[in-house]
Design an enzyme around this catalytic site. Structure first.
Site, PDB file in Angstrom:
ATOM      1  N   TRP A 130      10.759  -0.998  -5.895  1.00 41.17           N
ATOM      2  CA  TRP A 130       9.611  -0.970  -4.993  1.00 41.17           C
ATOM      3  C   TRP A 130       8.375  -1.190  -5.838  1.00 41.17           C
ATOM      4  O   TRP A 130       8.057  -0.353  -6.705  1.00 41.17           O
ATOM      5  CB  TRP A 130       9.589   0.382  -4.279  1.00 41.17           C
ATOM      6  N   GLY A 131       7.693  -2.296  -5.640  1.00 41.30           N
ATOM      7  CA  GLY A 131       6.461  -2.599  -6.393  1.00 41.30           C
ATOM      8  C   GLY A 131       5.296  -1.906  -5.725  1.00 41.30           C
ATOM      9  O   GLY A 131       4.499  -2.507  -5.012  1.00 41.30           O
TER      10      GLY A 131
ATOM     11  N   ASP B 153      -5.553   4.627  -4.174  1.00 42.99           N
ATOM     12  CA  ASP B 153      -4.861   3.519  -3.511  1.00 42.99           C
ATOM     13  C   ASP B 153      -5.619   3.144  -2.232  1.00 42.99           C
ATOM     14  O   ASP B 153      -5.195   3.451  -1.124  1.00 42.99           O
ATOM     15  CB  ASP B 153      -3.421   3.978  -3.202  1.00 42.99           C
TER      16      ASP B 153
ATOM     17  N   ASP C 235       4.994  -4.414  -2.512  1.00 46.48           N
ATOM     18  CA  ASP C 235       4.099  -3.757  -1.554  1.00 46.48           C
ATOM     19  C   ASP C 235       2.778  -4.521  -1.574  1.00 46.48           C
ATOM     20  O   ASP C 235       1.963  -4.322  -2.482  1.00 46.48           O
ATOM     21  CB  ASP C 235       3.902  -2.314  -2.040  1.00 46.48           C
TER      22      ASP C 235
ATOM     23  N   ARG D  41       5.357  -3.379   8.308  1.00 42.64           N
ATOM     24  CA  ARG D  41       5.227  -1.912   8.228  1.00 42.64           C
ATOM     25  C   ARG D  41       4.215  -1.435   9.251  1.00 42.64           C
ATOM     26  O   ARG D  41       3.075  -1.912   9.259  1.00 42.64           O
ATOM     27  CB  ARG D  41       4.780  -1.559   6.809  1.00 42.64           C
TER      28      ARG D  41
ATOM     29  N   HIS E 114       6.317   4.298   8.728  1.00 43.66           N
ATOM     30  CA  HIS E 114       5.920   5.328   7.774  1.00 43.66           C
ATOM     31  C   HIS E 114       5.464   6.578   8.528  1.00 43.66           C
ATOM     32  O   HIS E 114       4.948   6.492   9.645  1.00 43.66           O
ATOM     33  CB  HIS E 114       4.788   4.803   6.886  1.00 43.66           C
TER      34      HIS E 114
HETATM   35  C1  SPV Z   1       3.162   2.892  -1.986  1.00 42.12           C
HETATM   36  O1  SPV Z   1       3.991   3.415  -2.742  1.00 42.12           O
HETATM   37  O2  SPV Z   1       2.204   2.226  -2.399  1.00 42.12           O
HETATM   38  C2  SPV Z   1       3.311   3.053  -0.534  1.00 42.12           C
HETATM   39  C3  SPV Z   1       4.000   4.245  -0.019  1.00 42.12           C
HETATM   40  O3  SPV Z   1       2.808   2.224   0.203  1.00 42.12           O
HETATM   41  S1  SPV Z   1       2.795   5.408   0.381  1.00 42.12           S
HETATM   42  O4  SPV Z   1       1.992   5.677  -0.788  1.00 42.12           O
HETATM   43  O5  SPV Z   1       3.510   6.597   0.865  1.00 42.12           O
HETATM   44  O6  SPV Z   1       1.969   4.849   1.460  1.00 42.12           O
HETATM   45 MG    MG Z   2       1.373   1.060  -0.757  1.00 37.44          MG
END
Ligand code: SPV
Ligand code: MG
Length: 290
Positions: free
Chosen positions: A40-41, A54, A81, A155, A186
């Site tokens: 998972w990137g 983020d 991602d 998503r 999610h």
């Molecule tokens: C990520 O790992 O960047 C995701 C998952 O998108 S979350 O942080 O839970 O949104």
């Molecule tokens: Mg993400």
């Protein structure tokens, strides 16, 4: 290394795939050695690696450069991602072309507006784009891919935004209609019930992808029992494991006034040499240095 993986075919063949989060080639190598099926990137992990939240601060170029470096070092299929697709459907077209060229197996595009706010934060600003707008982004992604084995995962953040099951299902169906190969739904609920209710109501027309970070009782066994989940993404465990280990060891070195105890807790330098493939350097030197 290019990756002619078809995530869709792998899911059809193997049932649930387990994808481990990565933020660097070395974390990807460790995930592969541990036995995960895919990578998972994560945008969250790469943001954290830069010491940033983020919230769409990391650029596509930064993410793509890291994904490229990871793909070069790992044979596992990479699920990139790409957040909101870095803008509108035009940006999605550009991103999908670039990520496919980089050798990734799949992209996940989410239905929040750009710039987005990380999903699991308490009280986060969770703004969604209109369904029609997101359908256009999925169609743009489909139009941009060269190989139809390249997997497009839509998503929905409807549950994250507190819009409820009906809206989550409405969006998931609309995204399948637009051509999504899989649906990631999610949730930040701390119990698996919210996701279980979604899965029960889902028609199974496409595999579901889950990121059970906030509801850890959702085990692989439980997902398998639904017959509808295709991929489990362990969303941020590489970064959290690294933070845990660094905090512990850094504290110990300061407390002890030296590395004499900490050294027993961590891998020897030889293990890092192995991961860097120093044996290959020795071979090259032997063969070619004259
Ligand atoms: C990520 O790992 O960047 C995701 C998952 O998108 S979350 O942080 O839970 O949104
Ligand atoms: Mg993400």
């Amino acid at each position: 290394m290019t990756q002619p993986h078809s995530l869709k075919d792998l899911v059809a063949r193997k049932g649930i795939l387990q994808a481990m989060s990565t933020h660097s080639p070395i974390s990807a190598k460790l995930a592969e050695e541990a036995g995960f099926d895919a990578l998972w990137g994560s945008g969250f992990e790469l943001s954290a690696l830069y010491g940033l939240p983020d919230v769409s601060l990391i650029t596509m170029t930064q993410h793509l450069d890291m994904v490229r470096a990871i793909v070069e070092q790992s044979g596992l299929p990479m699920i990139a991602d790409i957040d909101t697709g870095f803008g509108n459907a035009v940006n999605v077209d550009h991103a999908v072309r670039a990520y496919e060229r980089a050798g990734v197996a799949a992209v996940v595009i989410e239905d929040k507006s750009f710039p987005k706010v990380t999903s699991l934060i308490e009280g986060g600003r969770q703004e969604m784009v209109r369904i029609e707008e997101f359908q256009g982004k999925i169609e743009a992604a489909r139009g941009a891919r060269r190989d139809d084995r390249f997997t497009i995962i839509a998503r929905t953040e409807a549950l994250i935004a507190g819009l409820g099951q009906e809206e989550a299902l409405r969006r998931a169906h609309a995204y399948v209609e637009a051509g999504a190969d899989m649906i990631l739904v999610h949730s930040k609920s701390t119990s698996p019930e919210e996701i279980s209710a979604f899965i029960d109501a889902w028609d199974g027309s496409r595999p579901i992808v889950l990121v059970p970070t906030s509801y850890p009782e959702m085990t692989v066994e439980r997902m398998r029992a639904t017959g509808k989940v295709g991929i489990a993404i362990w969303g941020n465990h590489a970064m959290r494991a690294a933070v845990t280990a660094m905090q512990r060891v850094f504290r110990q070195i300061l407390d002890d006034g030296g590395i004499h105890n900490a050294d027993r807790e961590i891998v020897p330098v030889a293990e890092v040499f192995r991961l860097q493939d120093m044996d290959e350097v020795k071979r090259l030197e032997t063969d070619y240095l004259r």
